[in-house]
Write an enzyme that holds these catalytic residues in place. Structure first.
Site, mmCIF file in Angstrom:
data_model
loop_
_atom_site.group_PDB
_atom_site.id
_atom_site.type_symbol
_atom_site.label_atom_id
_atom_site.label_comp_id
_atom_site.label_asym_id
_atom_site.label_seq_id
_atom_site.Cartn_x
_atom_site.Cartn_y
_atom_site.Cartn_z
ATOM 1 C CG HIS A 48 15.671 -4.353 30.815
ATOM 2 N ND1 HIS A 48 15.922 -4.295 32.168
ATOM 3 C CD2 HIS A 48 14.335 -4.151 30.693
ATOM 4 C CE1 HIS A 48 14.802 -4.064 32.835
ATOM 5 N NE2 HIS A 48 13.824 -3.974 31.947
ATOM 6 C CE1 TYR A 49 23.827 -4.701 29.627
ATOM 7 C CE2 TYR A 49 24.141 -2.751 28.272
ATOM 8 C CZ TYR A 49 24.491 -3.535 29.361
ATOM 9 O OH TYR A 49 25.515 -3.135 30.180
ATOM 10 C CB THR A 50 20.009 -10.128 27.321
ATOM 11 O OG1 THR A 50 20.910 -10.200 26.201
ATOM 12 C CG2 THR A 50 18.573 -9.944 26.836
ATOM 13 C CD GLU A 111 16.126 -8.017 29.792
ATOM 14 O OE1 GLU A 111 17.138 -7.707 29.128
ATOM 15 O OE2 GLU A 111 16.091 -8.016 31.038
ATOM 16 C CG HIS A 158 17.353 -2.140 34.246
ATOM 17 N ND1 HIS A 158 17.863 -3.431 34.302
ATOM 18 C CD2 HIS A 158 16.713 -1.947 35.425
ATOM 19 C CE1 HIS A 158 17.536 -3.967 35.456
ATOM 20 N NE2 HIS A 158 16.841 -3.087 36.157
#
Length: 285
Positions: A48-50, A111, A158
């Site tokens: 994921h990226y935050t 993340e 994601h």
């Protein structure tokens, strides 16, 4: 000892305590036998990226009802464990991959601190990842995948498990670097090029694309039309394998990619070693 090392030491201590089986007083459990028929509960690894900066990312992932097993900081690049690997983190949400659903229960989530994107008058602009941060992500993914024997085709983003609903880790995430590091399989470029002419002259219909997308792992209905879910899945696939154009249009290059992705010996894995030898890889669903 600096704060980063203290944090890492504390995380390792907490991890060890959480992982060790503890018997209540008076309860005798014999653990001298081990069953052959078992494997890790972690079957998937999801990136994921935050969409937040470092401070806000840490705050949200530690104080709200969303979490991940690991958080990889951008500057300086460093790795933080927030959830023990034996416990379920809440990062995947409504999700599906390869016929498996509710992936929180069977996955490890990473993340990556990254602002995501900015919507500008000229369109959506994604934020690049620092190379040092990507190096940390690759090292972490390698370690987790090796320890849990996670299949390469189950290391996904994601957006793969929730196309249309999620965009992370985005079109600037360098999936090809993960392939070069021997983490994930990659479609053979020569085979893709050899199939382009065929699909330029005979464009496949929506049902063909839907069947191929499902075989890769995406959850799509066989509606026979280029509906919103199919376009979202095509766009997600394009962000990974052809990030120069992720409009979701089922063009000839995307058809060639899907053909190779789902063909025996179409995918290749880089094997560890100084030669960087590549071998055919077939998904083992």
């Amino acid at each position: 000892m600096n704060k980063t090392l203290l944090s890492a030491a504390a995380a390792l201590l907490l991890s060890a305590c959480a992982s060790a089986p503890i018997s209540p007083p008076g309860l005798q459990i014999d653990r001298s036998y081990t069953a052959v028929g078992q494997d890790s509960r972690a079957q998937f690894l999801i990136l994921h990226y935050t969409a937040l900066n470092w401070e806000r990312s840490l705050q949200v992932l530690t104080t709200q009802q969303v979490s991940a097993h690991y958080l990889v900081r951008d500057e300086p690049p460093s790795i933080y464990q927030l959830v023990d690997e034996n416990r379920r983190a809440w990062h995947a949400g409504l999700s599906s991959w390869g016929g498996h659903t509710h992936l929180n229960a069977a996955s490890i989530g990473i993340e990556i601190v990254n602002a995501g994107y900015n919507d500008t008058p000229k369109g959506r602009v994604y934020v690049p990842y620092p190379q040092a941060q990507i190096d940390s992500v690759i090292a972490l993914v390698k370690d987790i995948a090796a320890r849990h024997n996670i299949r390469p085709e189950r290391i996904v983003g994601h957006s793969d498990i929730s196309p249309g609903r999620k965009q992370d880790p985005g079109p600037l995430f360098p999936w090809r670097q993960l392939a070069a590091a021997g983490v994930i399989p990659w479609p053979d470029a020569e085979q893709v090029n050899s199939k382009l002419a065929l699909y330029q002259s005979l464009p496949p219909d929506a049902s063909w694309f839907q069947d191929k997308l499902a075989r890769v792992g995406y959850k799509v209905e066989r509606s026979g039309t280029f509906d919103a879910a199919t376009i979202a899945a095509l766009s997600t696939l394009q962000t990974k394998y052809r990030p120069s154009d992720y409009s979701g249009f089922g063009d000839a290059e995307t058809a060639a990619l899907l053909d190779v992705l789902t063909s025996p010996n179409g995918m290749w894995m880089i094997k560890p070693g100084p030669e960087g030898r590549a071998e055919p890889y077939t998904a083992r669903w």
